[in-house]
Design a protein around this motif. Sequence first.
Motif, PDB file in Angstrom:
ATOM      1  N   GLN A 153       0.273  -1.232  -5.364  1.00 49.00           N
ATOM      2  CA  GLN A 153      -0.595  -2.036  -4.428  1.00 49.00           C
ATOM      3  C   GLN A 153      -1.144  -3.111  -5.354  1.00 49.00           C
ATOM      4  OE1 GLN A 153      -1.504   1.133  -5.334  1.00 49.00           O
ATOM      5  NE2 GLN A 153      -3.515   1.720  -5.367  1.00 49.00           N
ATOM      6  N   ASN A 175       1.437   3.929  -2.130  1.00 47.65           N
ATOM      7  CA  ASN A 175       0.541   2.719  -1.734  1.00 47.65           C
ATOM      8  C   ASN A 175       1.284   1.336  -2.177  1.00 47.65           C
ATOM      9  OD1 ASN A 175      -1.474   1.070  -1.143  1.00 47.65           O
ATOM     10  ND2 ASN A 175      -3.094   2.187  -1.820  1.00 47.65           N
ATOM     11  N   ALA A 177       0.014  -1.812  -0.577  1.00 48.95           N
ATOM     12  CA  ALA A 177      -1.017  -2.486   0.096  1.00 48.95           C
ATOM     13  C   ALA A 177      -1.173  -3.800  -0.667  1.00 48.95           C
ATOM     14  CB  ALA A 177      -2.419  -1.957   0.160  1.00 48.95           C
ATOM     15  N   ASP A 178      -1.154  -4.973   0.041  1.00 49.05           N
ATOM     16  CA  ASP A 178      -1.704  -6.197  -0.518  1.00 49.05           C
ATOM     17  C   ASP A 178      -0.469  -6.543  -1.654  1.00 49.05           C
ATOM     18  OD1 ASP A 178      -4.296  -6.496   0.601  1.00 49.05           O
ATOM     19  OD2 ASP A 178      -5.033  -4.872  -0.505  1.00 49.05           O
ATOM     20  N   ASP A 193      -0.581   6.745   5.968  1.00 48.63           N
ATOM     21  CA  ASP A 193      -1.382   6.077   6.773  1.00 48.63           C
ATOM     22  C   ASP A 193      -1.004   4.427   6.644  1.00 48.63           C
ATOM     23  OD1 ASP A 193      -4.158   6.322   8.441  1.00 48.63           O
ATOM     24  OD2 ASP A 193      -4.553   4.470   7.197  1.00 48.63           O
ATOM     25  N   ALA A 194      -1.370   3.810   7.702  1.00 44.06           N
ATOM     26  CA  ALA A 194      -1.304   2.099   7.845  1.00 44.06           C
ATOM     27  C   ALA A 194      -1.973   1.687   6.772  1.00 44.06           C
ATOM     28  CB  ALA A 194      -1.755   1.600   9.289  1.00 44.06           C
ATOM     29  N   TYR A 195      -3.166   2.203   6.261  1.00 45.05           N
ATOM     30  CA  TYR A 195      -3.869   1.507   5.391  1.00 45.05           C
ATOM     31  C   TYR A 195      -2.997   1.152   3.914  1.00 45.05           C
ATOM     32  CZ  TYR A 195      -7.345   1.368   1.352  1.00 45.05           C
ATOM     33  OH  TYR A 195      -8.117   0.833   0.344  1.00 45.05           O
ATOM     34  N   TYR A 196      -2.298   2.144   3.765  1.00 48.59           N
ATOM     35  CA  TYR A 196      -1.441   1.886   2.432  1.00 48.59           C
ATOM     36  C   TYR A 196      -0.375   0.974   2.446  1.00 48.59           C
ATOM     37  CZ  TYR A 196      -3.843   6.427   1.499  1.00 48.59           C
ATOM     38  OH  TYR A 196      -4.914   7.160   1.529  1.00 48.59           O
ATOM     39  N   GLY A 198      -1.260  -2.007   4.423  1.00 47.82           N
ATOM     40  CA  GLY A 198      -1.847  -3.145   4.595  1.00 47.82           C
ATOM     41  C   GLY A 198      -1.847  -4.416   3.776  1.00 47.82           C
ATOM     42  N   LEU A 208       3.025   0.827  11.415  1.00 50.93           N
ATOM     43  CA  LEU A 208       2.309  -0.566  11.584  1.00 50.93           C
ATOM     44  C   LEU A 208       2.789  -0.968  13.030  1.00 50.93           C
ATOM     45  CD1 LEU A 208       3.178  -2.143   8.096  1.00 50.93           C
ATOM     46  CD2 LEU A 208       0.863  -1.171   8.959  1.00 50.93           C
TER      47      LEU A 208
END
Length: 265
Positions: A153, A175, A177-178, A193-196, A198, A208
């Motif tokens: 991430q 992860n 993300a970003d 989870d979708a957080y990972y 994002g 997603l």
Amino acid sequence: MVDDTKFLLLLLLLRSSSLCSGSELDIQCLKSIQQSVIDPRGTLKSSWNFSNGTNGFLCKFTGVECWHPDENRVLSLRLGNLGLEGPFPQGLQNCTSMSSLDLSSNNFSGPIPPDIARQMPYLTSLDLSYNSFSGSIPENISNMTYLNLLHLQDNQLSGPIPVEFNNLTRLTTFNVADNLLSGPVPLLLQKFDAYYFGGNQGLCGTPLDKCPRRRRWRIHIRLHRINDQSSIGAAIGFIVGFVVAFYFPHRFIFSKRLRAYVVRI
């Protein structure tokens, strides 16, 4: 459980075989890292002193964890948040029994080596988060079959998540993300989870939003509609012309060589 036992036995075998040559390789590994990175704070320059030569002297280096305090065999490198810069460190393939690498929260940039799994085949943990790594995620990472943790991430990675990551069946932490990633999330990774995922506007699919239909299908459908409309227009024109000719057959005007002729039907 059986696979984990086999893995531990393999690492113990690597640890117990060729201790002298292995130690020399590990020393060369850390020397290459020290020489290949930019170290503005001087952390590695001041801490990694290779003039000692006693058993286990590597184990006292900042960020270095050994299999045993009296053996110069690197178990893990934890070099996070040391202000290090430059491209991905060189020489890691000589840390032959290393199982964990943490380069997080530094200023590394450039691509992740495409042969990273060949360099470190026994990693169980790889953390490259909070850097400026760019380019695509190497599909070669899928060959790190013992990997439990993969953190990528907060970088500038682009392109898809390799579908080959479906082979990373041991992953428990993941992860990305970003980044600048795009395309569908591989099936195996949809359990996270979708957080990972994002902060990647181009990523889609579970967990997603659904992936949009491909544009080529839309173009295909649109062309069909245009063709249908053209056919309908031609048919209407033919019918109108037929009706006019039938109900108003008095005169038709033709032109030939810019001269008008009147033809009575």
